[in-house]
Motif scaffolding. Sequence first.
Motif, PDB file in Angstrom:
ATOM      1  N   ALA A 174       0.749  -1.124  -0.127  1.00 36.27           N
ATOM      2  CA  ALA A 174       0.195  -0.106   0.060  1.00 36.27           C
ATOM      3  C   ALA A 174       0.883   1.213  -0.051  1.00 36.27           C
ATOM      4  CB  ALA A 174      -1.026  -0.045   1.216  1.00 36.27           C
ATOM      5  N   ALA A 175       1.956   1.442   0.811  1.00 39.19           N
ATOM      6  CA  ALA A 175       2.947   2.345   0.791  1.00 39.19           C
ATOM      7  C   ALA A 175       3.357   2.637  -0.495  1.00 39.19           C
ATOM      8  CB  ALA A 175       3.854   2.138   1.872  1.00 39.19           C
ATOM      9  N   ILE A 176       3.904   1.344  -1.323  1.00 41.79           N
ATOM     10  CA  ILE A 176       4.560   1.828  -2.626  1.00 41.79           C
ATOM     11  C   ILE A 176       3.547   2.191  -3.580  1.00 41.79           C
ATOM     12  CG2 ILE A 176       5.558   0.287  -4.446  1.00 41.79           C
ATOM     13  CD1 ILE A 176       6.873  -1.614  -2.529  1.00 41.79           C
ATOM     14  N   LEU A 177       2.431   1.522  -3.615  1.00 38.36           N
ATOM     15  CA  LEU A 177       1.509   2.062  -4.463  1.00 38.36           C
ATOM     16  C   LEU A 177       1.029   3.629  -4.011  1.00 38.36           C
ATOM     17  CD1 LEU A 177      -0.618   1.433  -6.836  1.00 38.36           C
ATOM     18  CD2 LEU A 177      -2.294   0.787  -4.981  1.00 38.36           C
ATOM     19  N   GLY A 178       0.964   3.967  -2.870  1.00 40.91           N
ATOM     20  CA  GLY A 178       0.712   5.279  -2.337  1.00 40.91           C
ATOM     21  C   GLY A 178       1.876   6.425  -2.940  1.00 40.91           C
ATOM     22  N   PHE A 179       3.003   5.811  -2.839  1.00 43.47           N
ATOM     23  CA  PHE A 179       4.436   6.660  -3.378  1.00 43.47           C
ATOM     24  C   PHE A 179       4.245   6.874  -4.936  1.00 43.47           C
ATOM     25  CE2 PHE A 179       8.587   6.623  -5.116  1.00 43.47           C
ATOM     26  CZ  PHE A 179       9.003   7.789  -4.843  1.00 43.47           C
ATOM     27  N   LEU A 180       3.909   5.943  -5.617  1.00 40.30           N
ATOM     28  CA  LEU A 180       3.726   5.646  -6.912  1.00 40.30           C
ATOM     29  C   LEU A 180       2.556   6.708  -7.589  1.00 40.30           C
ATOM     30  CD1 LEU A 180       4.576   2.088  -7.924  1.00 40.30           C
ATOM     31  CD2 LEU A 180       6.158   4.102  -8.238  1.00 40.30           C
TER      32      LEU A 180
ATOM     33  N   TRP B  50       7.346   8.000 -25.964  1.00 35.39           N
ATOM     34  CA  TRP B  50       7.632   6.495 -26.008  1.00 35.39           C
ATOM     35  C   TRP B  50       8.565   5.852 -25.120  1.00 35.39           C
ATOM     36  CZ3 TRP B  50      12.462   4.384 -26.515  1.00 35.39           C
ATOM     37  CH2 TRP B  50      13.459   5.378 -26.786  1.00 35.39           C
ATOM     38  N   TRP B  51       9.512   6.641 -24.501  1.00 38.56           N
ATOM     39  CA  TRP B  51      10.340   6.161 -23.486  1.00 38.56           C
ATOM     40  C   TRP B  51       9.702   6.004 -22.104  1.00 38.56           C
ATOM     41  CZ3 TRP B  51      11.625   9.627 -19.517  1.00 38.56           C
ATOM     42  CH2 TRP B  51      11.621  10.775 -19.769  1.00 38.56           C
ATOM     43  N   ALA B  52       8.908   6.981 -21.926  1.00 40.93           N
ATOM     44  CA  ALA B  52       8.364   6.851 -20.434  1.00 40.93           C
ATOM     45  C   ALA B  52       7.226   5.782 -20.558  1.00 40.93           C
ATOM     46  CB  ALA B  52       7.190   8.277 -20.394  1.00 40.93           C
ATOM     47  N   MET B  53       6.532   5.217 -21.755  1.00 34.97           N
ATOM     48  CA  MET B  53       5.806   4.224 -22.056  1.00 34.97           C
ATOM     49  C   MET B  53       6.462   2.910 -21.621  1.00 34.97           C
ATOM     50  SD  MET B  53       4.476   2.613 -25.636  1.00 34.97           S
ATOM     51  CE  MET B  53       6.011   2.219 -26.405  1.00 34.97           C
ATOM     52  N   LEU B  54       7.891   2.909 -21.730  1.00 36.32           N
ATOM     53  CA  LEU B  54       8.834   1.741 -21.305  1.00 36.32           C
ATOM     54  C   LEU B  54       9.225   1.849 -19.824  1.00 36.32           C
ATOM     55  CD1 LEU B  54      10.701   1.442 -24.666  1.00 36.32           C
ATOM     56  CD2 LEU B  54       8.805   0.051 -23.796  1.00 36.32           C
ATOM     57  N   ALA B  55       9.692   3.098 -19.632  1.00 39.63           N
ATOM     58  CA  ALA B  55      10.265   3.527 -18.311  1.00 39.63           C
ATOM     59  C   ALA B  55       9.527   3.319 -17.065  1.00 39.63           C
ATOM     60  CB  ALA B  55      11.051   4.474 -18.128  1.00 39.63           C
ATOM     61  N   ILE B  56       8.170   3.804 -17.189  1.00 39.36           N
ATOM     62  CA  ILE B  56       7.217   4.043 -15.918  1.00 39.36           C
ATOM     63  C   ILE B  56       6.656   2.685 -15.703  1.00 39.36           C
ATOM     64  CG2 ILE B  56       5.105   5.197 -15.299  1.00 39.36           C
ATOM     65  CD1 ILE B  56       5.796   7.734 -16.813  1.00 39.36           C
ATOM     66  N   PRO B  57       6.299   1.789 -16.669  1.00 40.86           N
ATOM     67  CA  PRO B  57       5.847   0.551 -16.150  1.00 40.86           C
ATOM     68  C   PRO B  57       7.138  -0.259 -15.609  1.00 40.86           C
ATOM     69  CG  PRO B  57       4.902   0.883 -18.165  1.00 40.86           C
ATOM     70  CD  PRO B  57       5.841   2.143 -17.889  1.00 40.86           C
TER      71      PRO B  57
ATOM     72  N   ALA C 214       9.722   0.762 -13.835  1.00 42.23           N
ATOM     73  CA  ALA C 214       9.786   1.291 -12.427  1.00 42.23           C
ATOM     74  C   ALA C 214       8.698   0.534 -11.572  1.00 42.23           C
ATOM     75  CB  ALA C 214       9.760   2.892 -12.263  1.00 42.23           C
ATOM     76  N   VAL C 215       7.471   0.568 -12.041  1.00 47.54           N
ATOM     77  CA  VAL C 215       6.436   0.020 -11.225  1.00 47.54           C
ATOM     78  C   VAL C 215       6.643  -1.413 -10.847  1.00 47.54           C
ATOM     79  CG1 VAL C 215       4.058  -0.456 -11.158  1.00 47.54           C
ATOM     80  CG2 VAL C 215       4.794   1.552 -11.801  1.00 47.54           C
ATOM     81  N   PHE C 216       7.108  -2.233 -11.859  1.00 45.03           N
ATOM     82  CA  PHE C 216       7.038  -3.590 -11.820  1.00 45.03           C
ATOM     83  C   PHE C 216       8.610  -4.080 -11.389  1.00 45.03           C
ATOM     84  CE2 PHE C 216       3.476  -3.366 -14.603  1.00 45.03           C
ATOM     85  CZ  PHE C 216       2.694  -4.201 -13.883  1.00 45.03           C
ATOM     86  N   LEU C 217       9.466  -3.187 -11.252  1.00 42.36           N
ATOM     87  CA  LEU C 217      10.991  -3.704 -10.527  1.00 42.36           C
ATOM     88  C   LEU C 217      10.692  -3.523  -8.935  1.00 42.36           C
ATOM     89  CD1 LEU C 217      13.770  -1.893 -12.471  1.00 42.36           C
ATOM     90  CD2 LEU C 217      13.039  -4.391 -12.404  1.00 42.36           C
ATOM     91  N   LEU C 218       9.644  -2.857  -8.420  1.00 42.11           N
ATOM     92  CA  LEU C 218       9.521  -2.705  -7.043  1.00 42.11           C
ATOM     93  C   LEU C 218       9.307  -3.909  -6.512  1.00 42.11           C
ATOM     94  CD1 LEU C 218       7.745   0.735  -6.991  1.00 42.11           C
ATOM     95  CD2 LEU C 218       9.911   0.302  -6.248  1.00 42.11           C
ATOM     96  N   PRO C 219       8.400  -4.598  -6.866  1.00 42.55           N
ATOM     97  CA  PRO C 219       8.486  -6.207  -6.265  1.00 42.55           C
ATOM     98  C   PRO C 219       9.472  -7.174  -6.228  1.00 42.55           C
ATOM     99  CG  PRO C 219       6.334  -5.626  -7.664  1.00 42.55           C
ATOM    100  CD  PRO C 219       7.435  -4.369  -7.967  1.00 42.55           C
ATOM    101  N   VAL C 220      10.259  -6.730  -7.309  1.00 44.29           N
ATOM    102  CA  VAL C 220      11.431  -7.504  -7.537  1.00 44.29           C
ATOM    103  C   VAL C 220      12.444  -6.840  -6.293  1.00 44.29           C
ATOM    104  CG1 VAL C 220      13.485  -8.162  -8.886  1.00 44.29           C
ATOM    105  CG2 VAL C 220      11.299  -7.791  -9.786  1.00 44.29           C
ATOM    106  N   ILE C 221      12.672  -5.707  -6.062  1.00 46.03           N
ATOM    107  CA  ILE C 221      13.454  -5.032  -5.010  1.00 46.03           C
ATOM    108  C   ILE C 221      13.135  -5.035  -3.847  1.00 46.03           C
ATOM    109  CG2 ILE C 221      14.507  -2.883  -4.389  1.00 46.03           C
ATOM    110  CD1 ILE C 221      14.269  -1.864  -7.311  1.00 46.03           C
TER     111      ILE C 221
END
Length: 150
Positions: A81-87, A103-110, A112-119
């Motif tokens: 919930a904290a991660i989602l709130g931050f994003l 186009w680069w935000a189209m690749l970078a923003i998702p 960043a979101v999907f790397l958080l569970p990995v980290i």
Amino acid sequence: MPGYKVHIAGAVLLGAGVLAAVNWLAWFRPEPWQALVLMGCVVLGALFPDVDTDSRGQKFFYSLLLIINLTLMILGYYRWAAILGFLAMLPVVARHRGFIHTWWAMLAIPLAVFLLPVIFYNVPWQILIPYYLASVFGYFTHLILDRQLA
């Protein structure tokens, strides 16, 4: 510039078509629940580029995030919930049709979101690839409909 209904409809139609095609070609066969989550990622990806302006898309996106965040808190997933709130706060620092509509935000923003569970949770990145691609595809539909893919 299309409204949020056009972005949702375009994302659903194109996303369902691509999901059906990859399933039919046997490249990827998601479970029914997974297909629904993937379509949710497509729709969220399609709405995200307009969250930096006062729009119905923004209200829809943040209403959905509010429900998801509240559900996470009720279930005791406070870190998620904290991660989602931050994003959710990040688009406030952007100007409309600025970097979020590239186009680069189209690749970078998702990414960043999907790397958080990995980290934070050591989730294997391979599991998240379909969700990342679904989000990028939804984002792509938005940029195409806005004629902003440059």
